[in-house]
Design a protein around this motif. Sequence first.
Motif, PDB file in Angstrom:
ATOM      1  N   VAL A 235       0.490  -1.174   0.223  1.00 37.80           N
ATOM      2  CA  VAL A 235      -0.144  -0.515  -0.226  1.00 37.80           C
ATOM      3  C   VAL A 235       0.867   1.647   0.040  1.00 37.80           C
ATOM      4  N   TRP A 236       1.661   1.664   0.674  1.00 38.67           N
ATOM      5  CA  TRP A 236       2.706   2.512   0.703  1.00 38.67           C
ATOM      6  C   TRP A 236       3.434   2.614  -0.671  1.00 38.67           C
ATOM      7  N   ASN A 237       3.546   1.238  -1.500  1.00 39.56           N
ATOM      8  CA  ASN A 237       4.529   1.974  -2.425  1.00 39.56           C
ATOM      9  C   ASN A 237       3.597   2.583  -3.954  1.00 39.56           C
ATOM     10  N   CYS A 238       2.729   1.952  -3.693  1.00 38.55           N
ATOM     11  CA  CYS A 238       1.119   1.900  -4.119  1.00 38.55           C
ATOM     12  C   CYS A 238       0.787   3.529  -4.310  1.00 38.55           C
ATOM     13  N   LEU A 239       1.106   3.966  -3.277  1.00 34.44           N
ATOM     14  CA  LEU A 239       0.650   5.909  -3.033  1.00 34.44           C
ATOM     15  C   LEU A 239       2.041   6.855  -2.950  1.00 34.44           C
ATOM     16  N   HIS A 240       2.849   5.422  -2.908  1.00 36.64           N
ATOM     17  CA  HIS A 240       4.143   6.424  -3.616  1.00 36.64           C
ATOM     18  C   HIS A 240       4.074   6.585  -4.916  1.00 36.64           C
ATOM     19  N   SER A 241       3.670   5.278  -5.962  1.00 35.19           N
ATOM     20  CA  SER A 241       4.090   5.373  -7.333  1.00 35.19           C
ATOM     21  C   SER A 241       2.671   6.421  -7.435  1.00 35.19           C
ATOM     22  N   TRP A 242       1.352   6.332  -7.060  1.00 38.11           N
ATOM     23  CA  TRP A 242       0.372   7.543  -7.392  1.00 38.11           C
ATOM     24  C   TRP A 242       0.791   8.749  -7.533  1.00 38.11           C
ATOM     25  N   TRP A 243       1.426   9.290  -6.330  1.00 35.34           N
ATOM     26  CA  TRP A 243       1.994  10.464  -5.751  1.00 35.34           C
ATOM     27  C   TRP A 243       3.266  11.445  -6.818  1.00 35.34           C
ATOM     28  N   GLN A 244       4.162  10.175  -7.147  1.00 31.61           N
ATOM     29  CA  GLN A 244       4.271  10.488  -8.922  1.00 31.61           C
ATOM     30  C   GLN A 244       4.017  10.788  -9.975  1.00 31.61           C
ATOM     31  N   MET A 245       2.857  10.191  -9.815  1.00 33.40           N
ATOM     32  CA  MET A 245       1.592  10.210 -11.212  1.00 33.40           C
ATOM     33  C   MET A 245       1.126  11.257 -10.886  1.00 33.40           C
ATOM     34  N   MET A 246       0.495  11.637 -10.015  1.00 31.25           N
ATOM     35  CA  MET A 246      -0.626  12.923 -10.557  1.00 31.25           C
ATOM     36  C   MET A 246       0.032  13.847  -9.956  1.00 31.25           C
ATOM     37  N   PRO A 247      -1.017  14.927 -10.944  1.00 28.05           N
ATOM     38  CA  PRO A 247       0.228  16.644 -10.970  1.00 28.05           C
ATOM     39  C   PRO A 247      -0.337  16.583  -9.463  1.00 28.05           C
ATOM     40  N   LYS A 248       0.032  17.730  -9.338  1.00 27.72           N
ATOM     41  CA  LYS A 248       0.167  18.044  -7.693  1.00 27.72           C
ATOM     42  C   LYS A 248      -0.848  19.316  -7.004  1.00 27.72           C
ATOM     43  N   ASP A 249      -1.708  19.794  -8.197  1.00 30.86           N
ATOM     44  CA  ASP A 249      -3.241  20.154  -7.583  1.00 30.86           C
ATOM     45  C   ASP A 249      -4.473  18.022  -7.285  1.00 30.86           C
TER      46      ASP A 249
END
Length: 439
Positions: free
Chosen positions: A37-51
Amino acid sequence: MSQGTLLKRQFGHRARISLSPAGIRAVDDQAHAARTVWNCLHSWWQMMPKDKRTLANADAAIRQARKEIEFLAVLPAQAAQTVLKTYFQAWKNCWDGRADAPNFKGRFRTVMSVDIPQGRDLQIKRVHRRWGMANIPKVGRVRFRWTKDLPIGKHADTDNRITGARLVKDHLGWHIAFRVMTLESAPKPHEGPEAGIDAGVNLPLALSDGNHQDHGRPAHTKDGKADRDKWLDADEKAKLLRLERRAAQRKAHRKPGERTSRRLHHTYDQIRGLRAKATRRHQDWQHKTTTHIARTYGTVVVEALTITGMVKSAKGTIEEPGKNVSRKSGLNRSISQEAWGRTVAMLTYKTTRYGGTLRKVPAPNTSLRCSACGFITPGSREDQATFVCKNPDCGWSGNADWNASRNILHLYRMGLALIPAAGRAVVRRARRVKPPTAR
């Protein structure tokens, strides 16, 4: 937070739990799911725009992932929410300059853990004198070693209760760390004596009054090298040596790019188990020793050491190679094994609990200055363990660590204590108080 003469105290208590093979697999699966779950969150964070990087969007993504991926469903929903909050808090710590940016968590280099955020889910019950029972979500009732009275049953209320727990795995098995909140009477000011403490390698804790604390483990072997296995007995050292040779032999037969065999992994686990046993013995000695010091002395004075700078390698560069690199490496290993920072951390909260205080003084020249005459003369530390003052009018000699501890206490009495910044538990910015008198 205080209310009259009462003080609200929060602390942790760690206990070993007994799991069946099926229970071990279930908790292992939850820990791996939490890491995923942590690694998925980190991947999601890198892919999503800042807003789009909001807590609500991340929560929706985690909920959707737990529905679509069956492996993640083994993790309780509240534990997944805790991973989400911890990840966002890690970014806040990074932006505030308190930590590095969060990164992916590897399978073998990450501590396996699962959080139980609600204390009411535990349903703790004492079975008999040695064991208690607790409920782990999606695992069931498990036994844990009862080594400390916990606020449960009729002893639990709003101010005295268990607020949650965390399952942590080391190389000796799974443990449960309870988060406990109690309301206790504020301690009276400790009227004990003052003591300066110098942390060393040959003498672990030297006290200014001569009541030195030694764990009886030699810092070096017979050939003069740093003994990294001093907390193991002779049979355990021999077993560790056999395991390390076996691991080296099996690793030599592994082809480049080939996966590590199960036998090699099993050998590594045995080595880590012995290392973990040594660490536990050291921590046990530290807890008992720091508790004795906190109960005996009203004011404890230590050095403000920068340990990360002290254990830097002396290797140097190609243009400017270092000197005595092997000797400095052994010293660094000995300093790391003594865990001076952990000792100071224990003294910090234990002195407060018993009504005492802990103060820090500047570290420069405490081991080079003579505690009898106050002069710094070249050649006084020719021997690592002995201090001999070269001042013709003095000539004092004694244990080098004891000499440093006397200097530490003298600096505090002169008013040279470092004052921590308001609201911070660690001395980050400090000012020097002008001494009222000069030696």
